[in-house]
Design a protein around this motif. Structure first.
Motif, PDB file in Angstrom:
ATOM      1  N   SER A  62       0.864  -1.082  -0.077  1.00 58.96           N
ATOM      2  CA  SER A  62       0.185  -0.084  -0.045  1.00 58.96           C
ATOM      3  C   SER A  62       0.865   1.409   0.093  1.00 58.96           C
ATOM      4  N   ARG A  63       0.319   2.312  -0.683  1.00 55.74           N
ATOM      5  CA  ARG A  63       1.101   3.533  -0.762  1.00 55.74           C
ATOM      6  C   ARG A  63       1.187   4.037   0.630  1.00 55.74           C
ATOM      7  N   ASN A  64       0.273   3.894   1.606  1.00 55.29           N
ATOM      8  CA  ASN A  64       0.471   4.166   3.111  1.00 55.29           C
ATOM      9  C   ASN A  64       1.536   3.807   3.799  1.00 55.29           C
ATOM     10  N   LEU A  65       1.648   2.441   3.302  1.00 48.83           N
ATOM     11  CA  LEU A  65       2.658   1.712   4.321  1.00 48.83           C
ATOM     12  C   LEU A  65       4.100   2.186   3.679  1.00 48.83           C
ATOM     13  N   ALA A  66       4.083   2.351   2.352  1.00 54.56           N
ATOM     14  CA  ALA A  66       5.319   2.580   1.737  1.00 54.56           C
ATOM     15  C   ALA A  66       5.757   4.196   2.263  1.00 54.56           C
ATOM     16  N   LYS A  67       4.779   4.923   2.416  1.00 53.57           N
ATOM     17  CA  LYS A  67       5.000   6.505   3.013  1.00 53.57           C
ATOM     18  C   LYS A  67       5.571   6.300   4.142  1.00 53.57           C
ATOM     19  N   GLN A  68       4.996   5.565   5.192  1.00 56.43           N
ATOM     20  CA  GLN A  68       5.645   5.369   6.469  1.00 56.43           C
ATOM     21  C   GLN A  68       7.151   4.673   6.345  1.00 56.43           C
ATOM     22  N   TRP A  69       7.366   3.849   5.754  1.00 54.80           N
ATOM     23  CA  TRP A  69       8.663   3.294   5.628  1.00 54.80           C
ATOM     24  C   TRP A  69       9.464   4.520   4.892  1.00 54.80           C
ATOM     25  N   SER A  70       9.176   5.084   4.068  1.00 55.00           N
ATOM     26  CA  SER A  70      10.253   6.204   3.400  1.00 55.00           C
ATOM     27  C   SER A  70      10.517   7.197   4.530  1.00 55.00           C
ATOM     28  N   GLU A  71       9.552   7.348   5.314  1.00 54.22           N
ATOM     29  CA  GLU A  71       9.802   8.304   6.387  1.00 54.22           C
ATOM     30  C   GLU A  71      10.544   7.909   7.592  1.00 54.22           C
ATOM     31  N   ALA A  72      10.416   6.486   7.771  1.00 54.57           N
ATOM     32  CA  ALA A  72      11.276   5.607   8.868  1.00 54.57           C
ATOM     33  C   ALA A  72      12.766   5.518   8.344  1.00 54.57           C
ATOM     34  N   ALA A  73      12.758   5.246   6.941  1.00 53.10           N
ATOM     35  CA  ALA A  73      14.263   5.148   6.274  1.00 53.10           C
ATOM     36  C   ALA A  73      14.392   6.502   5.348  1.00 53.10           C
ATOM     37  N   PRO A  74      14.629   7.614   5.729  1.00 54.53           N
ATOM     38  CA  PRO A  74      14.654   8.578   5.010  1.00 54.53           C
ATOM     39  C   PRO A  74      15.718   8.733   3.681  1.00 54.53           C
ATOM     40  N   ASN A  75      16.850   7.885   4.029  1.00 57.14           N
ATOM     41  CA  ASN A  75      18.000   7.955   3.260  1.00 57.14           C
ATOM     42  C   ASN A  75      18.058   6.777   2.118  1.00 57.14           C
ATOM     43  N   SER A  76      16.716   6.322   1.988  1.00 57.53           N
ATOM     44  CA  SER A  76      16.484   5.087   1.223  1.00 57.53           C
ATOM     45  C   SER A  76      15.661   5.287   0.068  1.00 57.53           C
ATOM     46  N   SER A  77      15.914   4.623  -1.150  1.00 60.36           N
ATOM     47  CA  SER A  77      14.981   4.505  -2.374  1.00 60.36           C
ATOM     48  C   SER A  77      13.893   3.153  -1.728  1.00 60.36           C
ATOM     49  N   VAL A  78      12.703   3.223  -2.341  1.00 61.31           N
ATOM     50  CA  VAL A  78      11.839   2.389  -1.995  1.00 61.31           C
ATOM     51  C   VAL A  78      11.415   1.562  -3.205  1.00 61.31           C
ATOM     52  N   GLU A  79      11.487   0.415  -3.457  1.00 62.92           N
ATOM     53  CA  GLU A  79      11.078  -0.273  -4.677  1.00 62.92           C
ATOM     54  C   GLU A  79      10.063  -1.444  -4.355  1.00 62.92           C
ATOM     55  N   ASN A  80       9.056  -1.430  -5.167  1.00 69.62           N
ATOM     56  CA  ASN A  80       7.952  -2.273  -5.183  1.00 69.62           C
ATOM     57  C   ASN A  80       8.173  -3.334  -6.476  1.00 69.62           C
ATOM     58  N   LEU A  81       8.597  -4.633  -5.990  1.00 67.95           N
ATOM     59  CA  LEU A  81       8.930  -5.688  -7.041  1.00 67.95           C
ATOM     60  C   LEU A  81       8.001  -6.640  -7.256  1.00 67.95           C
ATOM     61  N   TYR A  82       7.985  -7.242  -8.362  1.00 71.12           N
ATOM     62  CA  TYR A  82       7.018  -8.366  -8.581  1.00 71.12           C
ATOM     63  C   TYR A  82       7.535  -9.355  -9.513  1.00 71.12           C
ATOM     64  N   GLY A  83       7.026 -10.747  -9.044  1.00 68.58           N
ATOM     65  CA  GLY A  83       7.695 -11.695  -9.742  1.00 68.58           C
ATOM     66  C   GLY A  83       7.425 -13.115  -8.948  1.00 68.58           C
ATOM     67  N   PRO A  84       6.738 -13.972  -9.434  1.00 68.94           N
ATOM     68  CA  PRO A  84       6.630 -15.253  -8.769  1.00 68.94           C
ATOM     69  C   PRO A  84       7.995 -16.017  -9.040  1.00 68.94           C
ATOM     70  N   THR A  85       7.904 -17.331  -8.250  1.00 63.80           N
ATOM     71  CA  THR A  85       8.875 -18.119  -8.119  1.00 63.80           C
ATOM     72  C   THR A  85       9.320 -18.467  -9.522  1.00 63.80           C
ATOM     73  N   GLU A  86       8.132 -18.807 -10.429  1.00 64.64           N
ATOM     74  CA  GLU A  86       8.742 -19.293 -11.854  1.00 64.64           C
ATOM     75  C   GLU A  86       9.330 -18.171 -12.586  1.00 64.64           C
ATOM     76  N   ALA A  87       9.547 -16.997 -12.077  1.00 59.27           N
ATOM     77  CA  ALA A  87      10.201 -15.911 -12.924  1.00 59.27           C
ATOM     78  C   ALA A  87      11.439 -15.605 -12.007  1.00 59.27           C
ATOM     79  N   THR A  88      12.262 -16.557 -11.327  1.00 57.49           N
ATOM     80  CA  THR A  88      13.329 -16.285 -10.525  1.00 57.49           C
ATOM     81  C   THR A  88      13.112 -15.164  -9.555  1.00 57.49           C
ATOM     82  N   ILE A  89      11.783 -14.916  -9.212  1.00 58.28           N
ATOM     83  CA  ILE A  89      11.391 -13.977  -8.291  1.00 58.28           C
ATOM     84  C   ILE A  89      11.252 -12.563  -8.850  1.00 58.28           C
TER      85      ILE A  89
END
Length: 253
Positions: A62-89
């Motif tokens: 969720s955007r809300n959770l991503a925003k909370q994390w970006s505020e907790a880790a202000p020096n970090s990029s935040v990436e949302n990734l997708y891929g099942p096991t069949e795609a080697t993650i």
């Protein structure tokens, strides 16, 4: 050279101390862990200054959770990734920007665009490509895709397929996930075409739970439903039955 730190089981509900104690710079987890941290009061502003890269995968983010994390880790990029096991993650990527108003459904982050060398399409029930913006099943191909399942040719043949509209003759993987491309050209995942859910990043078939419950006479007609929190993360399952169960009945199950 770096050090690979695997989060100990006893610290998974409250990893804040672990992150700071080990001076973690590169963080990778399922979003569920962030929900745990919110509930435990551990996701506070500027809590993790050492983290520089944050990768999340395995569940809706969720955007809300991503925003909370970006505020907790202000020096970090935040990436949302997708891929099942069949795609080697991982095989698609979306970079979160707290200052941008994302175009997304239900406040869930898009899963972005495929990695170089990979192709992702949305298809109809008949296996045809959908029109731009239309919802359908996510299928993909590329160098990370596995060739199939060990000792299970029937399952392999059902999801590793070729399409007439692809002149290359390459094999595509039918993910079972539903999605569409939004106005920004980013892929969004909106659920499953079957009853499979993700709990803590693990695949769970609700039908399999119902099958186990059906072994008990009073639960033969049970229906299992997944429960989601405000961040659209599955937190558990509930079984409904038409039979009234006494305490004695429950003790025998």
């Amino acid at each position: 050279g770096g050090v690979l730190n695997v989060l100990p089981g006893e610290e998974q509900l409250f990893p804040a101390d672990f992150i700071n104690r080990e001076s973690i710079e590169f963080w990778s987890s399922v979003p569920t862990l962030l929900s745990f941290m919110v509930n435990m009061g551990g996701l506070k502003k500027d809590a993790f200054p050492t983290i520089q890269y944050s990768l999340f995968c395995g569940e809706p983010f969720s955007r809300n959770l991503a925003k909370q994390w970006s505020e907790a880790a202000p020096n970090s990029s935040v990436e949302n990734l997708y891929g099942p096991t069949e795609a080697t993650i991982w095989m698609t990527r979306y970079s979160f920007n707290a200052n941008k108003d994302e175009i997304s459904r239900h406040g869930i982050l898009p899963i972005g665009k495929p990695f170089t060398g990979h192709k992702v399409k949305i298809i109809t029930k008949d296996g045809e490509k959908t029109k731009t913006g239309a919802e359908g099943e996510i299928v993909f191909k590329g160098p990370q895709i596995t060739n199939g399942y060990l000792n299970d040719q029937e399952k392999t043949d059902s999801v590793f397929v070729k399409f007439d509209w692809d002149p290359s003759g390459d094999t595509w993987y039918k993910s079972g996930d539903l999605g569409f491309y939004n106005e920004d050209g980013d892929l969004e995942c909106v659920g499953r075409k079957d009853s499979q859910i993700k709990l803590g990043g693990r695949r769970i078939e609700l039908g399999e739970i119902e099958s186990v419950l059906s072994r008990f006479p009073l639960l033969q007609d049970s229906v299992v439903v997944a429960i989601k929190d405000e961040n659209q993360i599955v937190t558990g399952c509930v079984a409904f039955t038409m039979n009234k169960l006494s305490k004695e009945d429950l003790n025998q199950i």
